[in-house]
Design a protein around this motif. Sequence first.
Motif, PDB file in Angstrom:
ATOM      1  N   TYR A  78       0.828  -1.207   0.000  1.00  0.00           N
ATOM      2  CA  TYR A  78       0.000   0.000   0.000  1.00  0.00           C
ATOM      3  C   TYR A  78       0.866   1.261   0.000  1.00  0.00           C
ATOM      4  O   TYR A  78       0.458   2.293  -0.544  1.00  0.00           O
ATOM      5  CB  TYR A  78      -0.924   0.017   1.219  1.00  0.00           C
ATOM      6  N   LYS A  82       1.615  -0.574  -5.373  1.00  0.00           N
ATOM      7  CA  LYS A  82       1.554  -1.561  -6.449  1.00  0.00           C
ATOM      8  C   LYS A  82       2.114  -2.892  -5.974  1.00  0.00           C
ATOM      9  O   LYS A  82       2.769  -2.989  -4.933  1.00  0.00           O
ATOM     10  CB  LYS A  82       2.326  -1.086  -7.680  1.00  0.00           C
ATOM     11  N   GLN A  91      -1.838  -1.909  -9.543  1.00  0.00           N
ATOM     12  CA  GLN A  91      -2.076  -0.922  -8.493  1.00  0.00           C
ATOM     13  C   GLN A  91      -2.862  -1.583  -7.369  1.00  0.00           C
ATOM     14  O   GLN A  91      -3.787  -2.369  -7.624  1.00  0.00           O
ATOM     15  CB  GLN A  91      -2.865   0.257  -9.049  1.00  0.00           C
ATOM     16  N   THR A  93      -4.669  -0.462  -3.471  1.00  0.00           N
ATOM     17  CA  THR A  93      -5.022   0.538  -2.472  1.00  0.00           C
ATOM     18  C   THR A  93      -5.730  -0.191  -1.331  1.00  0.00           C
ATOM     19  O   THR A  93      -6.072  -1.383  -1.469  1.00  0.00           O
ATOM     20  CB  THR A  93      -5.981   1.598  -3.054  1.00  0.00           C
ATOM     21  N   SER A 128      -8.867  -6.225  -7.032  1.00  0.00           N
ATOM     22  CA  SER A 128      -7.918  -5.478  -7.868  1.00  0.00           C
ATOM     23  C   SER A 128      -7.972  -5.895  -9.327  1.00  0.00           C
ATOM     24  O   SER A 128      -7.342  -5.252 -10.172  1.00  0.00           O
ATOM     25  CB  SER A 128      -6.497  -5.690  -7.343  1.00  0.00           C
ATOM     26  N   VAL A 156     -10.049   0.534  -9.006  1.00  0.00           N
ATOM     27  CA  VAL A 156      -8.689  -0.002  -9.049  1.00  0.00           C
ATOM     28  C   VAL A 156      -8.553  -1.020 -10.183  1.00  0.00           C
ATOM     29  O   VAL A 156      -7.581  -1.008 -10.945  1.00  0.00           O
ATOM     30  CB  VAL A 156      -8.317  -0.641  -7.698  1.00  0.00           C
ATOM     31  N   GLN A 159      -8.372   0.649 -13.566  1.00  0.00           N
ATOM     32  CA  GLN A 159      -7.069   1.274 -13.771  1.00  0.00           C
ATOM     33  C   GLN A 159      -6.017   0.218 -14.102  1.00  0.00           C
ATOM     34  O   GLN A 159      -5.155   0.432 -14.962  1.00  0.00           O
ATOM     35  CB  GLN A 159      -6.659   2.053 -12.519  1.00  0.00           C
ATOM     36  N   ASN A 160      -6.103  -0.934 -13.456  1.00  0.00           N
ATOM     37  CA  ASN A 160      -5.139  -2.004 -13.735  1.00  0.00           C
ATOM     38  C   ASN A 160      -5.322  -2.567 -15.143  1.00  0.00           C
ATOM     39  O   ASN A 160      -4.334  -2.907 -15.802  1.00  0.00           O
ATOM     40  CB  ASN A 160      -5.272  -3.111 -12.686  1.00  0.00           C
TER      41      ASN A 160
END
Length: 286
Positions: A78, A82, A91, A93, A128, A156, A159-160
């Motif tokens: 975190y 990544k 990524q 979070t 994720s 997330v 975005q990945n």
Amino acid sequence: MKFKNNLLKQLVSDCIAELMPTYKKEEAAQMVFWLTEDFFGMTKSALLLNPERRLSESEMLSLHFAVKSLKSHVPVQYIIGKVEFLNLSLQVTPAVLIPRPETEQLVDWILQIETAQGLKILDIGTGSGCIALAIKQGLPNASVWGYDQSSDALVVALQNAKSNGLDVHFFKGDIFQEKIELDPVDVVISNPPYVMQSEKSVMQPNVLEYEPYTALFVPDETPLLYYEGILKQAQLLLKPEGRIYFEINEAMGTEMVALLNTWDYKAVHLKHDLNGKPRFISGIKQ
């Protein structure tokens, strides 16, 4: 913490020493090397080859605050934001679980079996997106969907997918509240919450305090809650002869075999992880 000087080699030594009351030396060293690689582009070998590298004041501050977070049990993944998962850089979070090596093994196992072209595959509880994205990378001709009840997790995952250039379709829903609206698929995969609340006492603080609670835990009274919900959905989602794959609690192997048999799956197979623990299960819909 106070640094003796701004030599990176010395700073690394200072950081490891600072972390050792909290972590074992090997673990502390590994985390510090992850930080130096991510923050300064210095791998462990590069550090050895450049012992005179000095850090600026701002770089020293970034290392200071990272070590402070590690001492508070914040997961290093975190902090750097990544994690490497198979051949992907993902990524992460606090909205998503940090992918584990066991889940890499689950994906490897599936990719060894599911070799047909044009498969339709659904990952339930995608988080994720690690499973869905790794499956898509390994099976570029497959159509892959990722499903999750968390909007933050889906941000997330999207975005990945973008950062890794993979075309996976992500959508939101709750398996206990609504039918998953999707045409029948060939494969369903899930690594759902399976840690019983009574197991908290043996878990590390970095997991308990920072990773998403709802993605980890199930009541002791209903430890197979999510598997039952997914199997109910799979009655309509899976094509005849469709395959289902789960990651499971090592203490629930016998119960999971019985559960899949109850739902009339055939060729039920319980597979062990690299530590010899029953960690995965598969079955074929009749």
